[in-house]
Design a protein around this motif. Structure first.
Motif, PDB file in Angstrom:
ATOM      1  N   MET A  15       0.795  -1.225   0.000  1.00  0.00           N
ATOM      2  CA  MET A  15       0.000   0.000   0.000  1.00  0.00           C
ATOM      3  C   MET A  15       0.828   1.276   0.000  1.00  0.00           C
ATOM      4  SD  MET A  15      -2.836  -1.178   2.831  1.00  0.00           S
ATOM      5  CE  MET A  15      -3.781   0.332   2.663  1.00  0.00           C
ATOM      6  N   LYS A  18      -0.111   4.829   1.936  1.00  0.00           N
ATOM      7  CA  LYS A  18      -1.497   4.652   2.390  1.00  0.00           C
ATOM      8  C   LYS A  18      -1.592   3.726   3.592  1.00  0.00           C
ATOM      9  CE  LYS A  18      -3.474   5.343  -2.240  1.00  0.00           C
ATOM     10  NZ  LYS A  18      -4.261   4.716  -3.334  1.00  0.00           N
ATOM     11  N   ALA A  19      -0.567   2.893   3.798  1.00  0.00           N
ATOM     12  CA  ALA A  19      -0.611   1.911   4.890  1.00  0.00           C
ATOM     13  C   ALA A  19      -0.753   2.585   6.248  1.00  0.00           C
ATOM     14  CB  ALA A  19       0.635   1.034   4.860  1.00  0.00           C
TER      15      ALA A  19
END
Length: 271
Positions: A15, A18-19
């Protein structure tokens, strides 16, 4: 203890930035469903093993009892030939471990899996695996990796359905088998050995798989639960039936490769 399976790192890798916006309770749930601590403890304790020895240790760790039928149908390891072993894929975990242990011990470790590339994160499995990523950046390399496997001096163990079995019309059954093992076995003159593995996952798993396959096709949500399913199946007995080898010459032009794949799939379920 080193963390071989690190959910935080996996999320970051998949990701990116975004993680960090992933809610903490979701991350904790993922770690729980993946049994992160238990798996890492086993991987650490078995870190001195690899290949067939590691697979045999997995069988012991999962307390699997294998009821093997037709062991005499495995071709002699000294006959100088190479074979393609194909099986249904009911569990997604134990079946691969068990069959790798059986084939590996019979052929002195001279076999390779064609597996999802995520499994290459398991150090003990990596030496006997050819990682396949059909959907990611490596998808264009899929034919090359399969070719390398069949060109090698190793037996090949495959699950031609790709994904593990689903519940279809009330029965546990594979999704339609792909034709690759037919075309490559003919090209490299490898007889095909059919194997049936008996077993099933929980009803919860099949409900999730049905939802995922129908509504979330780009992401195999059900795969997230496979480790949890593996732990649910600890201590069980599984029947493994090995059929007689099917000569590669069988797969002539009287049927298409897809029809021959269905022919072998049916043969497996007859076992």
């Amino acid at each position: 203890m080193e963390k071989t399976i690190d959910i935080d790192k996996i999320l970051a890798g998949k990701m990116g930035e975004k993680a960090k916006y992933m809610p903490g309770f979701v991350v904790r749930w993922l770690k729980s469903i993946a049994h992160e601590d238990e798996v890492n403890a086993f991987l650490w304790e078995s870190r001195h093993l690899s290949g067939t020895e590691w697979l045999a240790e997995c069988v012991r760790y999962l307390k699997m009892t294998l009821d093997i039928v037709g062991l005499e149908n495995l071709p002699d390891k000294n006959d100088g030939r190479l074979y393609t072993f194909v099986s249904n894929h009911p569990l997604g975990g134990q079946d691969g471990v068990a069959l790798g242990s059986i084939i590996g011990q019979h052929y002195d470790g001279r076999f390779r899996y064609l597996v999802n590339d995520l499994l290459l994160n398991l150090p003990g499995l990596k030496p006997v695996s050819i990682g396949i990523n059909k959907t990611g950046k490596q998808s264009r390399d899929f034919p090359r990796m399969v070719e390398a496997g069949f060109q090698s001096n190793n037996h090949i163990l495959m699950f031609p359905a790709g994904l593990n079995s689903r519940k279809i019309d009330g029965q546990i059954h594979d999704l339609p088998w792909k034709k690759t093992f037919i075309s490559k076995s003919v090209e490299y003159r490898r007889d095909v050995v059919p194997i049936h593995f008996g077993g099933q996952n929980s009803e919860r798993f099949y409900r999730i798989a049905r939802f995922s396959d129908r509504y979330v096709r780009k992401v195999n949500i059900a795969m997230l639960f496979l480790v949890d399913e593996m732990y649910k199946n600890v201590g069980k007995t599984f029947r493994v039936a090995i059929g007689k080898p099917i000569p590669w010459q069988t797969f002539d032009h009287s049927k298409t490769p897809m029809e021959w794949a269905k022919f072998v799939e049916d043969r497996v379920y007859e076992l």
